[in-house]
Design a protein around this motif. Structure first.
Motif, short mmCIF file in Angstrom:
data_model
loop_
_atom_site.label_atom_id
_atom_site.label_comp_id
_atom_site.label_asym_id
_atom_site.label_seq_id
_atom_site.Cartn_x
_atom_site.Cartn_y
_atom_site.Cartn_z
N ALA A 1 -7.15 0.44 -0.57
CA ALA A 1 -8.83 0.66 -1.12
C ALA A 1 -9.94 -0.13 -0.73
O ALA A 1 -10.56 0.46 -0.34
CB ALA A 1 -8.93 0.67 -3.07
N LEU B 1 -4.30 -2.33 -9.17
CA LEU B 1 -5.14 -2.07 -7.71
C LEU B 1 -6.32 -3.98 -7.46
O LEU B 1 -6.99 -3.69 -8.37
CB LEU B 1 -5.53 -0.82 -7.65
N ASN C 1 -13.31 4.92 -1.76
CA ASN C 1 -12.11 4.68 -0.86
C ASN C 1 -10.83 4.24 -1.97
O ASN C 1 -10.48 4.80 -2.98
CB ASN C 1 -12.25 3.16 -0.45
N TYR C 2 -12.24 3.79 -3.32
CA TYR C 2 -11.20 3.33 -4.68
C TYR C 2 -11.21 4.98 -5.69
O TYR C 2 -9.81 4.25 -6.69
CB TYR C 2 -12.07 2.44 -5.21
N GLY D 1 0.51 -0.97 0.13
CA GLY D 1 -0.16 -0.40 0.03
C GLY D 1 0.85 1.05 0.21
O GLY D 1 2.15 1.43 0.00
N CYS E 1 -0.95 -3.06 -6.03
CA CYS E 1 -0.67 -2.29 -5.07
C CYS E 1 -3.48 -2.61 -3.92
O CYS E 1 -3.70 -3.16 -5.11
CB CYS E 1 -1.86 -0.76 -5.58
N HIS F 1 -7.58 5.80 -4.09
CA HIS F 1 -6.18 4.95 -4.24
C HIS F 1 -6.44 4.62 -6.14
O HIS F 1 -5.51 4.95 -6.11
CB HIS F 1 -6.96 3.48 -3.80
#
Length: 292
Positions: free
Chosen positions: A96, A132, A116-117, A76, A93, A120
């Protein structure tokens, strides 16, 4: 004419000799002989951070460079600067997601996941990375068709940004038989159907070979049939999720040749839990096995 005893002895000698030839390379690497400095270049190698959590991230980065890995999976934002100091990338990664069990299949989590996404995707892009991870979540009594619809509706809210920023979201396929009971994205056809519903080159599957051997089997044929939906691979031995050597049932050289034959340009990350005392030796061995 050879006697029954002599025939038996000849066969035993032949088998023993063949077996020794077959396992000798693996044994030498398991003993800690370094991986060749020049990998073949057909596979982009990585390793999952959590499998080597007992090593400081700086030390794992040094080891990754010694082996010739492109980067480290499941890292992260907090540790991205350390990777960059070692000229490595976060090959997948994370950070998220809410959790593996609370995912995109349940609309009650969509607002949090979208927030969150969105954050991120921008962080990943700003860092110069690409991949991701995301998760379906558990069924909790939900049928697969409803879960498919819910996942697509939620992910479509962020996929436009992912396309704009050049980030690829990967939903991981996990087994629901042993490790992740009730997880929804536990079959490759379901994941492929989700890719079709979303209809974006920036949404792919993370095909975990260990997990899918448990829930589906027929790994090579599945990889061939669904390769266009798969953007990333994880490895581990079955059963037990340990080394991918000759102590387990999968033959990784053949699997890797099948992956390369599909034209895969993404990463293959080692995600096994080392059982041997020499954990770094096990990692080097795994990379050698997969470097076809």
């Amino acid at each position: 004419m050879a006697t029954r005893h002599s025939r038996r002895q000849i066969l035993r000698n032949l088998f023993t000799g063949s077996a020794a030839i077959a396992v000798a390379p693996l044994r030498s690497f398991a003993a800690g002989v370094p991986v060749e400095s020049a990998l073949k270049g057909n596979v982009r190698h990585s390793v999952c951070r959590w499998c080597f959590n007992d090593l400081p991230i700086d030390q794992l980065c040094k080891t990754a460079n010694e082996i010739g890995l492109a980067g480290i999976d499941l890292v992260g934002p907090k540790d991205w600067p350390v990777l960059k100091q070692h000229n490595l990338i976060s090959t997948m990664c994370n950070g998220a997601e809410i959790s593996l069990v609370k995912g995109w299949n349940d609309p009650q989590y969509h607002s949090t996941l979208i927030r969150n996404y969105t954050e991120h995707i921008n962080l990943v892009a700003d860092a110069g990375f690409t991949n991701l991870i995301c998760f379906s979540g558990n069924r909790n009594g939900m049928d697969d068709e409803t879960g498919l619809k819910n996942c697509a509706e939620g992910l479509k809210q962020v996929i436009g940004l992912a396309e704009k920023r050049g980030v690829v979201l990967h939903m991981e396929l996990l087994n629901s038989k042993i490790n992740h009971k009730d997880y929804m994205c536990d079959r490759t056809p379901w994941g492929a159907a989700l890719c079709e519903k979303i209809g974006s080159p920036n949404f792919k599957l993370l095909y975990d070979i260990y997990h899918m051997q448990i829930d589906e089997g027929d790994v090579i044929n599945t990889i061939r049939a669904y390769s266009k939906y798969i953007g990333h691979y994880h490895t581990a031995g079955v059963p037990g999720r340990h080394e991918i050597d000759d102590t387990q049932e999968l033959y990784y050289p053949a699997i890797m040749r099948a992956i390369v034959a599909t034209g895969h340009k993404g990463f293959v990350a080692q995600e096994f839990m080392p059982a041997a005392a020499d954990k770094i030796g096990s990692l080097k061995n795994a990379v050698r096995i997969c470097d076809v």
